[in-house]
Write a protein that holds these residues in place. Structure first.
Motif, PDB file in Angstrom:
ATOM      1  N   ARG A   1      13.437   8.157   0.989  1.00 25.12           N
ATOM      2  CA  ARG A   1      14.189   7.713   2.164  1.00 25.12           C
ATOM      3  C   ARG A   1      14.195   8.793   3.248  1.00 25.12           C
TER       4      ARG A   1
ATOM      5  N   GLU B   1      11.058   8.712   5.501  1.00 22.35           N
ATOM      6  CA  GLU B   1      11.051   7.698   6.561  1.00 22.35           C
ATOM      7  C   GLU B   1      12.251   7.818   7.483  1.00 22.35           C
ATOM      8  N   GLY B   2      13.099   8.797   7.263  1.00 19.90           N
ATOM      9  CA  GLY B   2      14.334   8.887   8.043  1.00 19.90           C
ATOM     10  C   GLY B   2      15.399   8.040   7.363  1.00 19.90           C
ATOM     11  N   HIS B   3      16.613   8.518   7.380  1.00 24.82           N
ATOM     12  CA  HIS B   3      17.658   7.801   6.655  1.00 24.82           C
ATOM     13  C   HIS B   3      17.974   6.465   7.330  1.00 24.82           C
ATOM     14  N   ILE B   4      18.283   5.489   6.491  1.00 21.90           N
ATOM     15  CA  ILE B   4      18.486   4.120   6.972  1.00 21.90           C
ATOM     16  C   ILE B   4      19.546   4.044   8.061  1.00 21.90           C
ATOM     17  N   HIS B   5      20.632   4.805   7.921  1.00 20.15           N
ATOM     18  CA  HIS B   5      21.676   4.566   8.918  1.00 20.15           C
ATOM     19  C   HIS B   5      21.350   5.235  10.247  1.00 20.15           C
TER      20      HIS B   5
ATOM     21  N   ARG C   1      18.402   4.773  11.543  1.00 18.06           N
ATOM     22  CA  ARG C   1      17.689   3.651  12.160  1.00 18.06           C
ATOM     23  C   ARG C   1      18.670   2.580  12.595  1.00 18.06           C
TER      24      ARG C   1
END
Lengths: 393, 393
Positions: free
Chosen positions: A370, A373-377, A379
């Motif tokens: 994660r 790809e950069g953390h989901i939050h 994005r």
């Protein structure tokens, strides 16, 4: 449906294909040739559908295996290869049905296992990288669906299964691609110019020789490292400096065991750029003797168990003998050994070592996927920002 | 010397101690109480020396096991505990002898396994953290070498093996230390003030309840995750949303299997801050139903298989229902799942998932251990700089 052979290491799948080819049965080999969307396995994943067994290997996580078995019966009867497209994109109406539910669109090549596949399994058995090239689109003059040639990186050319040169195949694009895929053990489908404006679709299945892990040491702690490395498709060599320890019985997961001596270590082990090494003899001098050879070898990974101060003492001892290692020799040295996972049990230590070897073998920076790809939050926040305008800190 | 039981998971060592205690044999329990220098295991590592078997568990990588077996015979005969110091600092003269060679100085407590140990194994069986406190220095009024009390984090007090309060023990330092060590599953020796200027040396052995890993999914790919997690001392629960799949037979490494439904998921699973979850149903809606509960639970790790875009679609679907997750709920979400190790086989995928869960459980940033301490040649260069003065870039 018997399920025992689903999760075997990849090396065992290829070995089993070899055995079944020798047995001259009527098995069917299934290979993923293309994937769209969210699939569990990559192109090149294989499953052997024995004529009388449960099969070995995996194409999906159980989504397609029954369908494949049924399709294999037809391929076996007709004696002809077939490419089948399975569309597993979710059908919301099926949510509470009994289907296990899978995603993605998967193209699978099913073929009667025959002598045209022998060069692949023999290369694998010999420890050579190879690529299997198979025509997926027919209709071009001189090429039939299912036609097959091989690429051997040592030779650089394309040859037919019988060993004769495949001169009519378009070489330029195919050989450079096959060379890359064979060394990396990856697979892809390519469309090439076949002359006269015609194009040919070719599946290039790179089957890399398994990487080797040499474990220096004969203590109990070598066992879990050997076991986990073998499950992760390394050929494992257990090497000790003293004989009489019955190494083969004690480390049944090792591909081979070697009793060596400092002088003959290089000859006994054939260290190359696909060889990784773990040094865990628990003996200062034995570790040093192993390192002396390993650090000058092409091995990309040399893991040394013990605290870093211990290696610094070794460097001092080497320096006293006038032995200085080049900076790039020390690039391959990993000490303390392993990824920082925090575990302290024998299996946890072994897990962190094998995870580290995998990362180096595959040229990855070990971190959470994660994070890559950069953390989901981040994005999600970024998306929210677009809608709501800049937000204050 | 039989060696089969050396590398069992730690959970199995404690379970075996429990079984042998019930069998009322004359086994001896060995526990590492202190370590200096370069030792393979940490304080708290245990080995059970059966009165008639090969033993189970590990204290070193094979350096001491024969000596321990001999010492256990004396402890068994005398019926008294004993602390033995093994000095394994390397003897250069022994380099080419047959000794396996080990480093470090290790203090080992050997004790006849008896009822005073029962509260520890019962707490472990019940899934409770516990600390075992044992006096290592005698001679203080009212305390004998080997005296033992227990700390239960839920209760906060010290109790004797028979359950009565241990009021005469110095509480303040011991309980705060025992609380920390019990929760983390770590062990240490502490010297405490026993009044009248006397000090008491106490070994505080924290035995944490194993963390739990709940795997949502019933596909083949759940097998390797379950197997590797169990080897790494997780209690594994395999959870499916549909019955009739014979889960217990299919996943023999699971501690339990549960067929649940979205409405009863919380009751069936008792999610707490020691519960980690892996979501791999390969079904968009099933994954969402699991996440809906997991992301609001105290579980510190929720791994979701599949590409990140898939979770973003889930967030959209949640948002359509008016469901928005707090930022710290998303902190526990790891998707794509696993560490970036580059492998694509079922075992390699499982290895990267279990490595990630271990790192989160132990609160580590996954990276090469050599990076945590700075790369060796930086230190070597720095050392060289001190001797040679500043070097140009």
């Amino acid at each position: 449906m018997t399920e025992t052979n689903w999760s075997v290491p990849e090396t065992e799948v290829v070995q089993r294909v070899h055995e079944r080819l020798d047995a001259a049965g009527t098995d069917v080999l299934a290979t993923v040739v293309d994937v769209e969307g969210n699939a569990y396995r990559r192109p090149g994943a294989k499953m052997l559908l024995d004529d009388d067994g449960p099969g070995v290997g995996s194409i999906t996580a159980g989504c397609l295996e029954d369908e494949l078995r049924a399709a294999a019966t037809g391929v076996r009867e007709r004696g002809e290869p077939e490419t089948i497209t399975y569309d597993l994109m979710e059908d919301e109406a099926d949510v509470w049905g009994m289907g296990v539910g899978c995603n993605g669109v998967i193209d699978v090549l099913l073929e009667p296992l025959d002598e045209t596949y022998r060069p692949a399994v023999e290369a694998f058995a010999d420890g050579r990288d190879v690529a299997v090239l198979t025509v997926l689109s027919g209709g071009v003059d001189g090429f039939e669906y299912g036609d097959r040639v091989y690429y051997d990186p040592d030779d650089g050319g394309l040859v037919r299964p019988d060993g004769s040169p495949a001169e009519e195949w378009p070489h330029a694009t195919l050989t450079s691609m096959a060379d890359d895929l064979a060394r990396r053990g990856r697979a892809d489908t390519v469309t090439v110019d076949a002359g006269d404006g015609a194009t040919l679709e070719v599946f290039v299945d790179g089957i890399a020789a398994p990487a080797e892990l040499v474990v220096f040491g004969t203590g109990h702690d070598v066992g879990p490292v050997t076991e986990l490395a073998a499950k992760n498709d390394f050929r494992v060599t257990v090497a000790g400096f003293r004989g009489g320890l019955d190494l083969a019985d004690r480390f049944p997961d090792a591909t081979r065991t070697v009793t060596t001596s400092p002088g003959s270590l290089e000859d006994d082990l054939q260290l190359d750029e696909r060889t990784h090494a773990v040094v865990m003899t628990h003996n200062f001098v034995d570790d040093r003797l192993a390192l002396e050879t390993l650090l000058e070898s092409p091995a990309p990974y040399v893991g040394l168990m013990g605290p870093r101060e211990r290696f610094e003492e070794m460097l001092d001892a080497f320096a006293d003998e006038g032995r200085v290692f080049a900076e790039d020799a020390l690039e391959s040295l990993y000490t303390p050994i392993g990824l920082d996972l925090g575990g302290g049990s024998p299996y946890q230590i072994a897990h962190s070592i094998v995870a580290e070897v995998l990362a180096v073998e595959n040229d990855r920076t070990p971190r959470h996927l994660r994070e890559r790809e950069g953390h989901i939050h981040d994005r999600v926040d970024a998306a929210a920002d677009v809608g709501a305008g800049p937000t204050p800190e």
